[in-house]
Design a protein around this motif. Structure first.
Motif, PDB file in Angstrom:
ATOM      1  N   CYS A 157       1.103  -1.330   0.045  1.00 20.10           N
ATOM      2  CA  CYS A 157      -0.100  -0.088  -0.036  1.00 20.10           C
ATOM      3  C   CYS A 157       0.915   1.318  -0.073  1.00 20.10           C
ATOM      4  O   CYS A 157       1.844   1.262   0.569  1.00 20.10           O
ATOM      5  CB  CYS A 157      -0.853   0.282   1.024  1.00 20.10           C
ATOM      6  N   LEU A 190     -10.505   1.337   3.264  1.00 13.81           N
ATOM      7  CA  LEU A 190      -9.644   1.168   2.146  1.00 13.81           C
ATOM      8  C   LEU A 190     -10.384   0.054   1.395  1.00 13.81           C
ATOM      9  O   LEU A 190     -10.293  -1.040   1.691  1.00 13.81           O
ATOM     10  CB  LEU A 190      -8.444   0.797   2.478  1.00 13.81           C
ATOM     11  N   ILE A 192      -9.217  -2.223  -1.610  1.00 10.34           N
ATOM     12  CA  ILE A 192      -7.941  -2.414  -2.393  1.00 10.34           C
ATOM     13  C   ILE A 192      -8.136  -3.229  -3.662  1.00 10.34           C
ATOM     14  O   ILE A 192      -8.845  -4.542  -3.083  1.00 10.34           O
ATOM     15  CB  ILE A 192      -6.954  -3.043  -1.244  1.00 10.34           C
ATOM     16  N   MET A 201      -6.088   1.447  -5.078  1.00  4.14           N
ATOM     17  CA  MET A 201      -6.580   1.662  -3.847  1.00  4.14           C
ATOM     18  C   MET A 201      -7.749   2.995  -3.487  1.00  4.14           C
ATOM     19  O   MET A 201      -7.194   4.003  -4.105  1.00  4.14           O
ATOM     20  CB  MET A 201      -5.582   1.744  -2.634  1.00  4.14           C
TER      21      MET A 201
END
Length: 289
Positions: A157, A190, A192, A201
């Protein structure tokens, strides 16, 4: 306040209740697994390689046993690979675990691979393709990363400005192509999708703080847990393009209506699984059901 009771999902067979539960997990396919040893590890004593038993209980009640050889961690994370093998990882790294923090076993319980993913593992969950997702806690704020079963880093991330500092991965939900997370410090939700290079993301602002598990179904989301008196909170919300909008708050209880106390939690798609001490049974809340 409205109470929602967990539905019984899986139970450790009574024949194995005399063993110590090192850890337990519900995998991406709904199979519950217990990692068992003869006795609890001794604090402060260096761990020597030891054998352990995985008891797997399928949704239809079928029980499967797998012996794992030469485990090397006192406080493990466990999950199953789609090919029937298992991943076992030490939550904390030590010098003697350099390079072998994560052990990968085949379906017969033989070690086939080892590698390291970094100290302070909060969550380790395998998705339906066999990729391993790791979320770290604040003593090693690496955020959220995705690994292959042979130790290749597939995705990490980026600290998107709108997500704040991803210091501690409080909640992680791994199932299909979408992974959901709710990290400290700002607790954004989030979304993703690492296989979308243009936008891997998406960040939604969120006012629900401290949740330990999250479930998503369609345009709805549920958060479980929180700080202090909100420890057993079940907060419902709706998803917009940029935010999470709370709708109602209640409590999530065990099937008998009592509160869990010490527990483990796992998020998988629309489901939140909860296992309360003495850790021999899993219950499930399904946002989609």
């Amino acid at each position: 306040m409205q109470k929602t009771a967990l539905v019984p999902h899986a139970r450790l067979p009574r024949a194995h209740h005399d063993r110590h539960v090192l850890t337990s997990i519900v995998d991406v396919f709904g199979v519950a697994h217990w990692l068992l040893t003869g006795r609890a590890p001794e604090p402060g004593v260096d761990v020597q390689p030891f054998d352990a038993l995985v008891v797997s209980v399928h949704p239809d009640g079928t029980v499967e046993l797998t012996e794992l050889s030469a485990l090397r961690t006192r406080w493990p994370h466990l999950d199953r690979l789609p090919d029937g093998g298992f991943v076992v990882a030490a939550s904390r790294t030590r010098r003697y675990e350099d390079g072998d923090q994560v052990q990968v076993f085949d379906a017969l319980g033989r070690e086939t691979w080892t590698f390291s993913v970094g100290d302070a593992i909060e969550h380790l969950l395998v998705d339906d393709t066999g990729e391993i997702w790791v979320g770290h806690f604040d003593e090693n704020p690496l955020g959220i990363r995705r690994w292959s079963a042979t130790g290749q880093l597939r995705w990490a991330c980026d600290h998107a400005p709108s997500a704040g500092w991803i210091m501690d991965c409080y909640a992680l939900n791994v199932s299909g192509p979408v992974v959901w997370a709710c990290p400290y410090t700002d607790f954004p939700l989030l979304e993703i999708r690492p296989d979308r290079p243009d936008r891997p993301m998406k960040v939604r602002a969120n006012t629900v703080k401290g949740a330990k598990a999250v479930a998503v179904h369609g345009g709805r989301v549920a958060f479980y847990g929180g700080y202090g008196e909100e420890r057993d909170r079940l907060a419902h919300a709706e998803l917009t393009e940029a935010s999470v909008e709370p709708t109602e708050v209640g409590l999530l209880t065990l099937p008998d209506g009592t509160l869990p106390g010490r527990r483990r939690v796992v998020g998988r798609g629309s489901r939140i699984y909860v296992q309360a001490e003495p850790f021999n049974a899993w219950g499930v809340f399904d946002l989609g059901g």
